[in-house]
Design an enzyme around this catalytic site. Structure first.
Site, PDB file in Angstrom:
ATOM      1  N   CYS A 169       0.809  -1.222   0.000  1.00  0.00           N
ATOM      2  CA  CYS A 169       0.000   0.000   0.000  1.00  0.00           C
ATOM      3  C   CYS A 169       0.839   1.268   0.000  1.00  0.00           C
ATOM      4  O   CYS A 169       0.289   2.371  -0.069  1.00  0.00           O
ATOM      5  CB  CYS A 169      -0.947  -0.011   1.190  1.00  0.00           C
ATOM      6  N   HIS A 309      -2.999   7.933   5.935  1.00  0.00           N
ATOM      7  CA  HIS A 309      -3.200   6.608   5.346  1.00  0.00           C
ATOM      8  C   HIS A 309      -4.579   6.103   5.770  1.00  0.00           C
ATOM      9  O   HIS A 309      -5.326   5.583   4.940  1.00  0.00           O
ATOM     10  CB  HIS A 309      -2.089   5.675   5.807  1.00  0.00           C
ATOM     11  N   PHE A 405       1.919  -3.363   4.019  1.00  0.00           N
ATOM     12  CA  PHE A 405       2.319  -4.646   4.585  1.00  0.00           C
ATOM     13  C   PHE A 405       3.801  -4.882   4.282  1.00  0.00           C
ATOM     14  O   PHE A 405       4.296  -4.542   3.207  1.00  0.00           O
ATOM     15  CB  PHE A 405       1.498  -5.783   3.966  1.00  0.00           C
TER      16      PHE A 405
END
Length: 419
Positions: A169, A309, A405
């Site tokens: 991401c 985020h 991740f």
């Protein structure tokens, strides 16, 4: 001889977006400021057996205008179609005449966190049902995650630096940050950079369901993604693409380009902690924000807006809030912080670029988008999240966070352009 890299300034001159809120910049921006939501029941496949049955899908999308022929469209995965189309929009928006520039100095960094998952799904089914002899000869070029970047450069003969980032991401923010560095170092005059993702397919939804990472608020999709809200229960998958045209300042001025903002700084750190969970207290994110601000030559109190985020996950939203408090101190409670993922879902490898487009528009219009679905305050998330309604505020400088991740952190800083 090229000038010292610290003297080269980088500006944003073009924006292109494909999103669940629209496939054109102004539509996307208007929908976002109107607190609209692109999350709904999944229609691209039968999701009735899945724990999560909702997503923010790109609907009624026709990429033909950005491709040389219908045949070329059929030879690309959906994620590449998004990326090429967003890049084409950014090129048009920039006003760059490719016949008047040195194409050796125009590059492309369009990344993807996962790549052609739709192609993997379709071709694996063919392999099992019809055998290896029926696999498409275009399977590998369709599924690899560098192909949006490669295809866009081929269609426009852009021969400058070209690769694809892949950091979950954080992908798009890394692409943009590395594009900024490439221009600063004198290796390109213009870079088209961002990310593209299309993972609303069975194996994508199923995989994240198995991790128990996504919201299961299937009966209320419009309120499922709720960043920083006490009742959040996971993220909602989104899809789409964002691509920005970054340009060396003197190059942009020489052609009379419209400048959205100045791209000022980039941070890139690792948590080195866990496969999926953030480091305690958001320590890695804090170091990343500090690096980006240092590279931009800005202090925390110079920042007017933080595009968080903010994925709507229980741990992630708390860790980011803690990181913001660590970096910004007393200013943390004065700065506007919002996440657009309540509206767009989480576009994974495309998220950071779409959100950087939001930041560029915020600087241009002095308007910040809301965090929709914010209803119940979480005592551990206690900043000003611009709840539910867009806000007019003087936006002099922004911070844009993306965390992936694997412990990947990428932060971008931009500011109003002053000659």
């Amino acid at each position: 001889m090229a000038s010292n890299w610290t003297e080269r300034r980088v500006v944003v001159t073009g924006l292109g977006v494909v999103s669940p809120l629209g496939h054109e910049l102004q539509t996307f921006w208007d929908q976002l400021l109107a607190s609209q939501c692109g999350v709904d029941k999944i229609t691209s496949f039968d999701a009735s057996q899945f724990d999560t049955q909702i997503a923010a899908q790109v609907k009624d999308f026709n990429p033909a205008a950005a491709f040389p022929s219908p045949k070329e469209v059929r030879r690309t995965d959906r994620y590449s179609q998004f990326g090429v189309y967003a890049g084409w929009q950014a090129l048009r928006d920039s006003g760059l005449d490719l016949n008047r520039v040195n194409l050796d100095e125009v590059g492309v960094f369009i990344g993807s966190g996962i790549g052609g998952l739709e192609t993997v799904t379709e071709q694996h089914k063919i392999l099992l049902e019809r055998g290896p002899g029926r696999l498409s000869p275009f399977m590998i070029p369709m599924l690899i995650s560098n192909m949006a970047s490669g295809i866009f450069s081929m269609y426009h003969n852009l021969r400058g630096p070209n690769f694809a980032t892949c950091s979950a991401c954080a992908t798009a923010n890394h692409a943009l940050g590395e594009a900024w560095r490439t221009i600063k170092m004198g290796d390109a005059q213009v870079m088209f950079a961002g990310g593209a993702e299309a993972t609303v397919v069975g194996i994508g939804i199923g995989g994240f369901c198995a991790m128990r990472a996504m919201s299961t608020r299937n009966n209320d999709p419009k309120h499922a993604s709720r960043p920083f809200d006490k009742d959040r229960d996971g993220f909602v998958m989104g899809e789409g693409s964002g691509v920005l045209a970054l340009e060396e300042l003197e190059h942009a001025k020489a052609r009379g380009a419209r400048i959205y903002c100045e791209f000022a700084g980039y941070g890139n750190t690792a948590d080195a902690h866990h496969l999926t969970a953030p480091s305690p207290g958001g320590e890695g994110a804090a170091r990343c924000m500090r690096m980006a601000l240092r590279n931009a030559g800005l202090n925390p109190e110079d920042v007017s807006y933080i595009n968080a985020h903010g994925t709507s996950t229980p741990q992630g939203d708390i860790a980011e809030t803690q990181a913001i408090k660590t970096v910004f101190g007393n200013h943390a409670r004065k700065v506007a912080v919002s996440s657009i993922k309540g509206a767009t879902g989480h576009m994974l490898g495309a998220a950071g670029a779409v959100e950087m487009i939001v930041c560029a528009k915020a600087i241009q219009t002095d308007t910040v988008p809301p965090t929709i679905n914010y209803e119940f305050p979480d005592p551990e998330c206690d900043l000003d999240y611009v709840p539910n309604t867009a806000r007019h505020v003087k936006v002099n400088a922004i911070v844009n966070n993306s965390f992936g991740f694997g412990g990947h952190n990428a932060t971008l800083v931009a500011k109003k352009f002053v000659d």
